[in-house]
Enzyme design. Sequence first.
Site, PDB file in Angstrom:
ATOM      1  N   HIS A  90      -3.031   7.367   3.769  1.00  0.00           N
ATOM      2  CA  HIS A  90      -3.493   6.097   3.206  1.00  0.00           C
ATOM      3  C   HIS A  90      -4.905   5.839   3.744  1.00  0.00           C
ATOM      4  O   HIS A  90      -5.195   6.132   4.905  1.00  0.00           O
ATOM      5  CB  HIS A  90      -2.539   4.982   3.615  1.00  0.00           C
ATOM      6  CG  HIS A  90      -2.952   3.640   3.113  1.00  0.00           C
ATOM      7  ND1 HIS A  90      -3.347   3.430   1.813  1.00  0.00           N
ATOM      8  CD2 HIS A  90      -3.066   2.435   3.741  1.00  0.00           C
ATOM      9  CE1 HIS A  90      -3.666   2.159   1.661  1.00  0.00           C
ATOM     10  NE2 HIS A  90      -3.509   1.531   2.810  1.00  0.00           N
ATOM     11  N   CYS A 118       0.808  -1.238   0.000  1.00  0.00           N
ATOM     12  CA  CYS A 118       0.000   0.000   0.000  1.00  0.00           C
ATOM     13  C   CYS A 118       0.832   1.275   0.000  1.00  0.00           C
ATOM     14  O   CYS A 118       0.336   2.336  -0.349  1.00  0.00           O
ATOM     15  CB  CYS A 118      -0.938   0.018   1.206  1.00  0.00           C
ATOM     16  SG  CYS A 118      -2.118  -1.320   1.206  1.00  0.00           S
ATOM     17  N   ASN A 120     -10.082   0.807   0.269  1.00  0.00           N
ATOM     18  CA  ASN A 120      -8.619   0.799   0.289  1.00  0.00           C
ATOM     19  C   ASN A 120      -8.113   0.360  -1.084  1.00  0.00           C
ATOM     20  O   ASN A 120      -8.254  -0.805  -1.459  1.00  0.00           O
ATOM     21  CB  ASN A 120      -8.150  -0.170   1.387  1.00  0.00           C
ATOM     22  CG  ASN A 120      -6.637  -0.268   1.475  1.00  0.00           C
ATOM     23  OD1 ASN A 120      -5.916   0.311   0.653  1.00  0.00           O
ATOM     24  ND2 ASN A 120      -6.156  -1.006   2.461  1.00  0.00           N
TER      25      ASN A 120
HETATM   26  O1  UT7 Z   1      -3.588  -1.489   3.862  1.00  0.00           O
HETATM   27  C1  UT7 Z   1      -3.443  -2.582   4.740  1.00  0.00           C
HETATM   28  C2  UT7 Z   1      -4.746  -3.306   4.848  1.00  0.00           C
HETATM   29  N1  UT7 Z   1      -5.106  -3.718   6.179  1.00  0.00           N
HETATM   30  C3  UT7 Z   1      -6.037  -3.083   6.917  1.00  0.00           C
HETATM   31  O2  UT7 Z   1      -6.494  -2.053   6.584  1.00  0.00           O
HETATM   32  C4  UT7 Z   1      -6.503  -3.752   8.185  1.00  0.00           C
HETATM   33  C5  UT7 Z   1      -6.736  -2.883   9.344  1.00  0.00           C
HETATM   34  N2  UT7 Z   1      -7.768  -3.472  10.209  1.00  0.00           N
HETATM   35  C6  UT7 Z   1      -9.038  -3.054  10.140  1.00  0.00           C
HETATM   36  O3  UT7 Z   1      -9.361  -2.184   9.380  1.00  0.00           O
HETATM   37  C7  UT7 Z   1     -10.045  -3.691  11.079  1.00  0.00           C
HETATM   38  O4  UT7 Z   1      -9.386  -4.503  12.012  1.00  0.00           O
HETATM   39  C8  UT7 Z   1     -11.138  -4.506  10.323  1.00  0.00           C
HETATM   40  C9  UT7 Z   1     -12.047  -3.560   9.584  1.00  0.00           C
HETATM   41  C10 UT7 Z   1     -10.482  -5.472   9.354  1.00  0.00           C
HETATM   42  C11 UT7 Z   1     -12.004  -5.284  11.320  1.00  0.00           C
HETATM   43  O5  UT7 Z   1     -12.565  -4.411  12.287  1.00  0.00           O
HETATM   44  P1  UT7 Z   1     -12.559  -4.822  13.826  1.00  0.00           P
HETATM   45  O6  UT7 Z   1     -13.284  -3.790  14.573  1.00  0.00           O
HETATM   46  O7  UT7 Z   1     -11.119  -5.057  14.204  1.00  0.00           O
HETATM   47  O8  UT7 Z   1     -13.413  -6.135  13.799  1.00  0.00           O
HETATM   48  P2  UT7 Z   1     -13.054  -7.539  14.436  1.00  0.00           P
HETATM   49  O9  UT7 Z   1     -11.837  -8.106  13.810  1.00  0.00           O
HETATM   50  O10 UT7 Z   1     -13.060  -7.337  15.896  1.00  0.00           O
HETATM   51  O11 UT7 Z   1     -14.269  -8.454  14.009  1.00  0.00           O
HETATM   52  C12 UT7 Z   1     -15.477  -8.370  14.698  1.00  0.00           C
HETATM   53  C13 UT7 Z   1     -16.479  -9.390  14.188  1.00  0.00           C
HETATM   54  C14 UT7 Z   1     -15.957 -10.816  14.085  1.00  0.00           C
HETATM   55  O12 UT7 Z   1     -17.002 -11.665  14.525  1.00  0.00           O
HETATM   56  P3  UT7 Z   1     -16.972 -12.356  15.970  1.00  0.00           P
HETATM   57  O13 UT7 Z   1     -15.730 -13.198  15.970  1.00  0.00           O
HETATM   58  O14 UT7 Z   1     -16.908 -11.226  16.961  1.00  0.00           O
HETATM   59  O15 UT7 Z   1     -18.239 -13.126  16.004  1.00  0.00           O
HETATM   60  C15 UT7 Z   1     -15.768 -11.020  12.606  1.00  0.00           C
HETATM   61  O16 UT7 Z   1     -15.933 -12.353  12.208  1.00  0.00           O
HETATM   62  O17 UT7 Z   1     -16.931  -9.029  12.873  1.00  0.00           O
HETATM   63  C16 UT7 Z   1     -16.874 -10.193  12.033  1.00  0.00           C
HETATM   64  N3  UT7 Z   1     -16.600  -9.749  10.658  1.00  0.00           N
HETATM   65  C17 UT7 Z   1     -17.579  -9.352   9.830  1.00  0.00           C
HETATM   66  N4  UT7 Z   1     -18.899  -9.260   9.957  1.00  0.00           N
HETATM   67  C18 UT7 Z   1     -19.617  -8.789   8.915  1.00  0.00           C
HETATM   68  C19 UT7 Z   1     -15.397  -9.655  10.034  1.00  0.00           C
HETATM   69  N5  UT7 Z   1     -15.590  -9.191   8.792  1.00  0.00           N
HETATM   70  C20 UT7 Z   1     -16.919  -8.989   8.638  1.00  0.00           C
HETATM   71  C21 UT7 Z   1     -17.724  -8.529   7.582  1.00  0.00           C
HETATM   72  N6  UT7 Z   1     -19.058  -8.434   7.767  1.00  0.00           N
HETATM   73  N7  UT7 Z   1     -17.186  -8.133   6.399  1.00  0.00           N
END
Ligand code: UT7
Length: 374
Positions: free
Chosen positions: A249, A111, A279
């Site tokens: 970014h 990125c 992104n």
């Molecule tokens: O340029 C480099 C690219 N990398 C990034 O940008 C990653 C940076 N990280 C993030 O942006 C965030 O960590 C995410 C957006 C990826 C995730 O947000 P979060 O607040 O950290 O969510 P989480 O990982 O705590 O997930 C919460 C829940 C999980 O369910 P359980 O285990 O609590 O039941 C996930 O399975 O949300 C679930 N989940 C979804 N639900 C609906 C994960 N993806 C999705 C989805 N739709 N697309």
Amino acid sequence: MTYAAITGWGKAMPPAVLTNADLSNFLDTNDEWIVSRTGMKERRVSHVPSAEMAVIACKRALACAGLEADEIDLIVYGSCSNDEQVPNTASGVQVAIGATKAAAMDVNTACTSFLYSLSTATALIRTGVVKKALVIGVEWISPFMDWDNRNVAVLFGDGCAAVVVEASDQQVGVLGEQLGCLADARQTLRVRGMGTAYVNRGVTLGDTSWDFDGQEIFKRAVQGMVQASQAVMQKCGVTPDQIDLVVPHQANLRIIDAVVSRSGVPADRVMLTVERYGNMSAATVPVALAEALEEGRVKPGALILMPAFGAGLTVCAHLVRWGDRITPLRESDAAFPPNNKSALDLVQAVRARKAGAHDRSGEGMRAPKFVENL
Ligand code: UT7
């Protein structure tokens, strides 16, 4: 002393729009989750390869700078989703735009590829090796996306922008940058199936699956970008209140908010595109920069901070002093070829291809030992 002014800019955004509702057609996800966790509402899916987007963006950037392609000495192509490894993609852009005198190189830091490319071009201009360069940030992620993995499929989009950088005796362009890599966290974002390590294990090139530790990346990205921003401001003797615009970014609205507030820059001085484009990896910063110019958010002489992070985990922050001109010298008529497919059609075609290509249950998709050990 020679500086490297940014004198041209042009974006090439594919027309097909993939909404959150489109994603919930084939993924267990919904608009509320995606908007509240990421700030994203839609992203673009390209119907043409990366280099074709880059050619459009370069023609627009050249017109903006009032230059002809054969005046360019160097093309730096920042991307991690190159159309080809050999020959490099920059050489494809060189021949397509007619930049016959240009050296051409690809830079891949995921990125952050556009900003590392900007550092490369700036350094070669400041040391007198070249005088005029095209710097591209482009990503055609959709063919490499793990579309059935909701952890990643909702986050990314395709796009491209390019800038022209020229030698100048005014103190403009990149004033300073901080580059780094948190390589101890490199396993947090890995696209399996995109390199020889996987081919040697019998995986079809491009049959990708993603390792992605979102929460760890989130934490490290915020820390890394804040530290890089503070370091570059200190190096250049600049305080946060002197920053006119942050062009960060755009991986997640919450990451941007955290970086801006911890860096001490007023919250209203941030350029955001994440809601509309998601992104776009290497393309996010140059597209946001081009749109900031289009929207009149860059004033002559503005001080711009550009923090970014990407797989690796590469991090950086650049401090740019804008020049006097904030409008294009000419317009280009370069345009995308017609597209009769919806973004959802384009995505479904990739999913169908991948479903037919490989049985993912076997050994093949495991990272080779040397990769795991790194
Ligand atoms: O340029 C480099 C690219 N990398 C990034 O940008 C990653 C940076 N990280 C993030 O942006 C965030 O960590 C995410 C957006 C990826 C995730 O947000 P979060 O607040 O950290 O969510 P989480 O990982 O705590 O997930 C919460 C829940 C999980 O369910 P359980 O285990 O609590 O039941 C996930 O399975 O949300 C679930 N989940 C979804 N639900 C609906 C994960 N993806 C999705 C989805 N739709 N697309």
